[in-house]
Scaffold this motif. Structure first.
Motif, PDB file in Angstrom:
ATOM      1  N   SER A 141      29.817  -7.567 -12.331  1.00 21.03           N
ATOM      2  CA  SER A 141      28.572  -7.752 -13.485  1.00 21.03           C
ATOM      3  C   SER A 141      28.181  -6.661 -14.021  1.00 21.03           C
ATOM      4  O   SER A 141      28.271  -5.435 -13.453  1.00 21.03           O
ATOM      5  N   THR A 152      24.007  -4.876  -0.192  1.00 14.99           N
ATOM      6  CA  THR A 152      24.664  -6.186  -0.679  1.00 14.99           C
ATOM      7  C   THR A 152      24.035  -6.973   0.633  1.00 14.99           C
ATOM      8  O   THR A 152      24.042  -6.662   1.769  1.00 14.99           O
ATOM      9  N   ASP A 153      23.693  -8.258   0.247  1.00 11.51           N
ATOM     10  CA  ASP A 153      23.261  -9.238   1.236  1.00 11.51           C
ATOM     11  C   ASP A 153      24.305  -9.381   2.378  1.00 11.51           C
ATOM     12  O   ASP A 153      25.579  -9.366   1.949  1.00 11.51           O
ATOM     13  N   ARG A 158      30.659 -15.035  -2.469  1.00 12.72           N
ATOM     14  CA  ARG A 158      30.775 -15.140  -4.035  1.00 12.72           C
ATOM     15  C   ARG A 158      29.766 -14.424  -4.758  1.00 12.72           C
ATOM     16  O   ARG A 158      30.133 -13.868  -5.766  1.00 12.72           O
ATOM     17  N   ARG A 159      28.566 -14.185  -4.028  1.00 15.56           N
ATOM     18  CA  ARG A 159      27.581 -13.322  -4.862  1.00 15.56           C
ATOM     19  C   ARG A 159      28.055 -11.904  -4.887  1.00 15.56           C
ATOM     20  O   ARG A 159      27.730 -11.459  -5.854  1.00 15.56           O
ATOM     21  N   SER A 160      28.719 -11.509  -3.940  1.00 16.02           N
ATOM     22  CA  SER A 160      29.070 -10.049  -3.831  1.00 16.02           C
ATOM     23  C   SER A 160      30.256  -9.913  -4.965  1.00 16.02           C
ATOM     24  O   SER A 160      30.209  -8.891  -5.562  1.00 16.02           O
ATOM     25  N   GLU A 161      30.964 -10.854  -5.255  1.00 14.63           N
ATOM     26  CA  GLU A 161      31.955 -10.735  -6.221  1.00 14.63           C
ATOM     27  C   GLU A 161      31.556 -10.963  -7.500  1.00 14.63           C
ATOM     28  O   GLU A 161      31.684 -10.037  -8.297  1.00 14.63           O
ATOM     29  N   GLU A 162      30.462 -11.642  -7.652  1.00 10.08           N
ATOM     30  CA  GLU A 162      29.681 -11.684  -9.235  1.00 10.08           C
ATOM     31  C   GLU A 162      29.107 -10.231  -9.190  1.00 10.08           C
ATOM     32  O   GLU A 162      29.067  -9.895 -10.392  1.00 10.08           O
ATOM     33  N   ASP A 163      28.344  -9.865  -8.280  1.00 10.30           N
ATOM     34  CA  ASP A 163      27.779  -8.496  -8.360  1.00 10.30           C
ATOM     35  C   ASP A 163      28.622  -7.388  -8.740  1.00 10.30           C
ATOM     36  O   ASP A 163      28.326  -6.459  -9.553  1.00 10.30           O
ATOM     37  N   ARG A 190      27.287 -20.511   4.565  1.00 10.31           N
ATOM     38  CA  ARG A 190      26.259 -19.317   4.136  1.00 10.31           C
ATOM     39  C   ARG A 190      27.050 -17.791   3.758  1.00 10.31           C
ATOM     40  O   ARG A 190      26.727 -17.323   2.744  1.00 10.31           O
ATOM     41  N   ARG A 196      28.694 -18.095   0.575  1.00  3.79           N
ATOM     42  CA  ARG A 196      28.008 -17.928  -0.518  1.00  3.79           C
ATOM     43  C   ARG A 196      27.544 -16.481  -0.761  1.00  3.79           C
ATOM     44  O   ARG A 196      27.749 -15.955  -1.821  1.00  3.79           O
ATOM     45  N   ILE A 197      27.362 -15.641   0.274  1.00  2.00           N
ATOM     46  CA  ILE A 197      27.163 -14.265   0.133  1.00  2.00           C
ATOM     47  C   ILE A 197      28.529 -13.453  -0.444  1.00  2.00           C
ATOM     48  O   ILE A 197      28.285 -12.542  -1.139  1.00  2.00           O
TER      49      ILE A 197
END
Length: 168
Positions: A168, A75-76, A160-165, A154, A157-158
């Motif tokens: 999904s 993950t980023d 939030r993206r990790s939660e979405e991934d 920053r 944002r990472i």
């Protein structure tokens, strides 16, 4: 043909984690390979990473536990102690012995008594307390020191993206 000692030890550690899970992370084999583990770390409460779901890979050498594994976030991740390619840079994952630059003592580096649990708990601690004095990612360390608001934005944002991934 019997399994190498390293594989037997890793199987024992995996079994122990399945019987006694540790809060904050889960681990399992990657492609049924005892030397490759997938780890999911939950961002620690009260940190900028709180609420995130961070995937990482632990790669063990056949000489484990005499030599440390490597760990890389899949993950980023934006953190002073994580290289831009995701590799984790913490003392207990450094080869055993004295540090040639004198930054770490031998006691801070890899010791064969470390387990998957102690490694991941150290990474969770790293997320809670970045070390910007000895950064793996100089840009993240500079931003952490010089512009905490931008660093926080920053990281959010990472997260939030990790939660979405993760969902999904």
């Amino acid at each position: 043909m019997s399994e190498p000692q390293s594989a037997l030890l890793l199987r024992r550690q995996l079994k122990e984690l399945s019987i006694h899970p540790v809060q904050g992370f889960s681990a399992g084999l990657h492609d049924d390979n005892i030397y490759e583990w997938d780890v999911m770390i939950v961002g620690p409460e009260g940190t900028l990473y709180e609420g995130g779901f961070f995937k990482a890979r632990l790669s063990f050498p056949s000489s484990y536990p005499q030599a440390p594994p490597t760990m890389r976030f899949v993950t980023d991740m934006w953190h002073p102690n994580v290289y831009e390619d995701g590799r984790v840079c913490i003392s207990i994952l450094h080869e055993p012995g004295e540090d040639q630059w004198g930054y770490e003592s031998a006691a801070e580096r890899w010791l064969p008594v470390h387990t998957v649990e102690t490694i991941v708990l150290s990474v969770i601690s790293m997320l809670s307390s970045p070390n910007d004095e000895s950064p793996a990612n100089a840009k993240a360390a500079k931003e952490f020191r010089d512009d905490p608001a931008a660093f926080k934005k920053r990281v959010q944002r990472i997260v939030r993206r990790s939660e979405e991934d993760a969902f999904s």
